[in-house]
Design a protein around this motif. Sequence first.
Motif, mmCIF file in Angstrom:
data_model
loop_
_atom_site.group_PDB
_atom_site.id
_atom_site.type_symbol
_atom_site.label_atom_id
_atom_site.label_comp_id
_atom_site.label_asym_id
_atom_site.label_seq_id
_atom_site.Cartn_x
_atom_site.Cartn_y
_atom_site.Cartn_z
ATOM 1 N N TRP A 133 0.692 -1.166 0.031
ATOM 2 C CA TRP A 133 -0.127 0.066 -0.046
ATOM 3 C C TRP A 133 0.846 1.243 -0.062
ATOM 4 N N PHE A 134 2.112 1.187 0.769
ATOM 5 C CA PHE A 134 2.839 2.320 0.747
ATOM 6 C C PHE A 134 3.728 2.707 -0.632
ATOM 7 N N ASP A 135 3.926 1.539 -1.209
ATOM 8 C CA ASP A 135 4.303 1.916 -2.585
ATOM 9 C C ASP A 135 3.052 2.379 -3.531
ATOM 10 N N HIS A 136 1.983 1.918 -3.335
ATOM 11 C CA HIS A 136 0.784 2.434 -4.151
ATOM 12 C C HIS A 136 0.769 4.174 -3.800
ATOM 13 N N CYS A 137 0.939 4.436 -2.473
ATOM 14 C CA CYS A 137 0.867 5.887 -2.077
ATOM 15 C C CYS A 137 2.140 6.642 -2.923
ATOM 16 N N LEU A 138 3.330 5.799 -2.784
ATOM 17 C CA LEU A 138 4.429 6.475 -3.358
ATOM 18 C C LEU A 138 4.119 6.933 -4.903
ATOM 19 N N ALA A 139 3.751 5.578 -5.517
ATOM 20 C CA ALA A 139 3.282 5.650 -6.888
ATOM 21 C C ALA A 139 2.434 6.668 -7.178
ATOM 22 N N ARG A 140 1.251 6.992 -6.651
ATOM 23 C CA ARG A 140 0.260 7.853 -6.841
ATOM 24 C C ARG A 140 0.671 9.370 -6.741
ATOM 25 N N ASP A 141 1.692 9.524 -5.959
ATOM 26 C CA ASP A 141 2.017 10.918 -5.459
ATOM 27 C C ASP A 141 3.678 11.114 -6.125
ATOM 28 N N PHE A 142 3.939 10.387 -6.672
ATOM 29 C CA PHE A 142 5.298 10.415 -7.295
ATOM 30 C C PHE A 142 5.964 11.748 -7.732
ATOM 31 N N GLN B 295 5.736 14.328 -6.102
ATOM 32 C CA GLN B 295 6.107 14.846 -4.741
ATOM 33 C C GLN B 295 7.398 14.519 -4.324
ATOM 34 N N TRP B 296 7.808 13.215 -4.992
ATOM 35 C CA TRP B 296 9.111 12.666 -4.333
ATOM 36 C C TRP B 296 10.175 12.432 -5.292
ATOM 37 N N SER B 297 10.011 12.557 -6.501
ATOM 38 C CA SER B 297 10.988 12.765 -7.615
ATOM 39 C C SER B 297 10.698 13.555 -8.654
ATOM 40 N N ALA B 298 11.830 14.029 -9.354
ATOM 41 C CA ALA B 298 11.427 15.064 -10.495
ATOM 42 C C ALA B 298 11.128 14.260 -11.719
ATOM 43 N N GLN B 299 11.620 12.892 -11.757
ATOM 44 C CA GLN B 299 11.454 12.135 -12.952
ATOM 45 C C GLN B 299 9.949 11.437 -13.150
ATOM 46 N N PRO B 300 9.389 11.586 -14.213
ATOM 47 C CA PRO B 300 8.188 11.134 -14.286
ATOM 48 C C PRO B 300 8.016 9.630 -13.997
ATOM 49 N N LEU B 301 6.897 9.069 -13.226
ATOM 50 C CA LEU B 301 6.812 7.718 -12.901
ATOM 51 C C LEU B 301 6.999 6.835 -13.817
ATOM 52 N N ALA B 302 6.500 6.790 -14.988
ATOM 53 C CA ALA B 302 6.547 5.889 -15.996
ATOM 54 C C ALA B 302 7.713 5.810 -16.569
ATOM 55 N N GLU B 303 8.603 6.775 -16.783
ATOM 56 C CA GLU B 303 9.874 6.906 -17.120
ATOM 57 C C GLU B 303 10.906 6.374 -16.190
ATOM 58 N N TYR B 304 10.637 6.606 -14.936
ATOM 59 C CA TYR B 304 11.408 5.925 -13.732
ATOM 60 C C TYR B 304 11.441 4.260 -13.631
ATOM 61 N N SER B 305 9.960 3.985 -13.835
ATOM 62 C CA SER B 305 9.566 2.644 -13.817
ATOM 63 C C SER B 305 10.310 1.884 -15.113
ATOM 64 N N ALA B 306 10.181 2.438 -16.211
ATOM 65 C CA ALA B 306 11.003 1.824 -17.436
ATOM 66 C C ALA B 306 12.568 1.717 -17.337
ATOM 67 N N ALA B 307 13.170 2.679 -16.498
ATOM 68 C CA ALA B 307 14.289 2.765 -16.260
ATOM 69 C C ALA B 307 15.046 1.666 -15.325
ATOM 70 N N LEU B 308 14.099 1.346 -14.250
ATOM 71 C CA LEU B 308 14.448 0.236 -13.265
ATOM 72 C C LEU B 308 14.154 -1.010 -13.949
ATOM 73 N N ARG B 309 13.323 -1.224 -15.136
ATOM 74 C CA ARG B 309 13.380 -2.683 -15.704
ATOM 75 C C ARG B 309 14.694 -2.664 -16.762
ATOM 76 N N LEU C 191 4.844 -2.472 -14.209
ATOM 77 C CA LEU C 191 5.450 -2.262 -12.845
ATOM 78 C C LEU C 191 6.797 -1.522 -12.881
ATOM 79 N N PRO C 192 6.931 -0.825 -11.646
ATOM 80 C CA PRO C 192 6.127 -0.350 -10.961
ATOM 81 C C PRO C 192 5.290 0.782 -10.840
ATOM 82 N N ALA C 193 5.406 1.259 -12.211
ATOM 83 C CA ALA C 193 4.475 2.499 -12.253
ATOM 84 C C ALA C 193 2.885 2.451 -12.194
ATOM 85 N N THR C 194 2.353 1.046 -12.637
ATOM 86 C CA THR C 194 0.913 0.622 -12.483
ATOM 87 C C THR C 194 0.818 0.317 -11.043
#
Length: 197
Positions: free
Chosen positions: A81-90, A92-106, A132-135
């Motif tokens: 759930w906390f990863d869900h919260c982090l993803a939803r408000d990404f 707020q926590w990162s300058a990189q867009p979530l989809a881009e960050y997620s693709a970079a992790l993979r 994942l983890p963007a979704t």
Amino acid sequence: MNHLAHALLAGDDEALRLGGLLGDFVHGPANAAPLPPRVIVGIRLHRAIDVYTDAHPEVLAARTLLPAPYRRYAGILLDMWFDHCLARDFPQWSAQPLAEYSAALRALLWRQDALLPPALRRFRGYMETHGLPATYTDDAVLGEALGGIGQRLRRANPLASALPVLQQREAQLQQRFEAFFPELREFAREWVEAHLE
């Protein structure tokens, strides 16, 4: 915390980030694994984050929000759930867009394929299939992931039915997360500073 949080808390260092992702897949002493030293530090950071999280007053308070039989699985449920919260408000926590960050992790996991244990290779395939983890922003994806974890556990458990329980407590859990995560981020930053000197 789950995969997205561990990666983000490792900062911009790819070796630490890889160690953060490996943390749930490497068992026993971190230095027993045939991995580069900075990746081992990343695994140790993952473990330090888990210990800090489990003892944090906000996380302990969040656990009490869950009724039986879900409280027994609070560690898994709150990590997800906390990863869900982090993803939803990404933003707020990162300058990189979530989809881009997620693709970079993979992409990182593909570049470092030779270092991955079989279980992480399989999970990488799941990450690719589900975006994942963007979704993790999507409640349905989160519910499916919880059901999948529940199926992998040896004993009968209520994880497949946990999503509505979490959703009913969304505002309270969000409040706990927002109080906890900045302190966790500072803990991780200080830990990295102390262990990479």
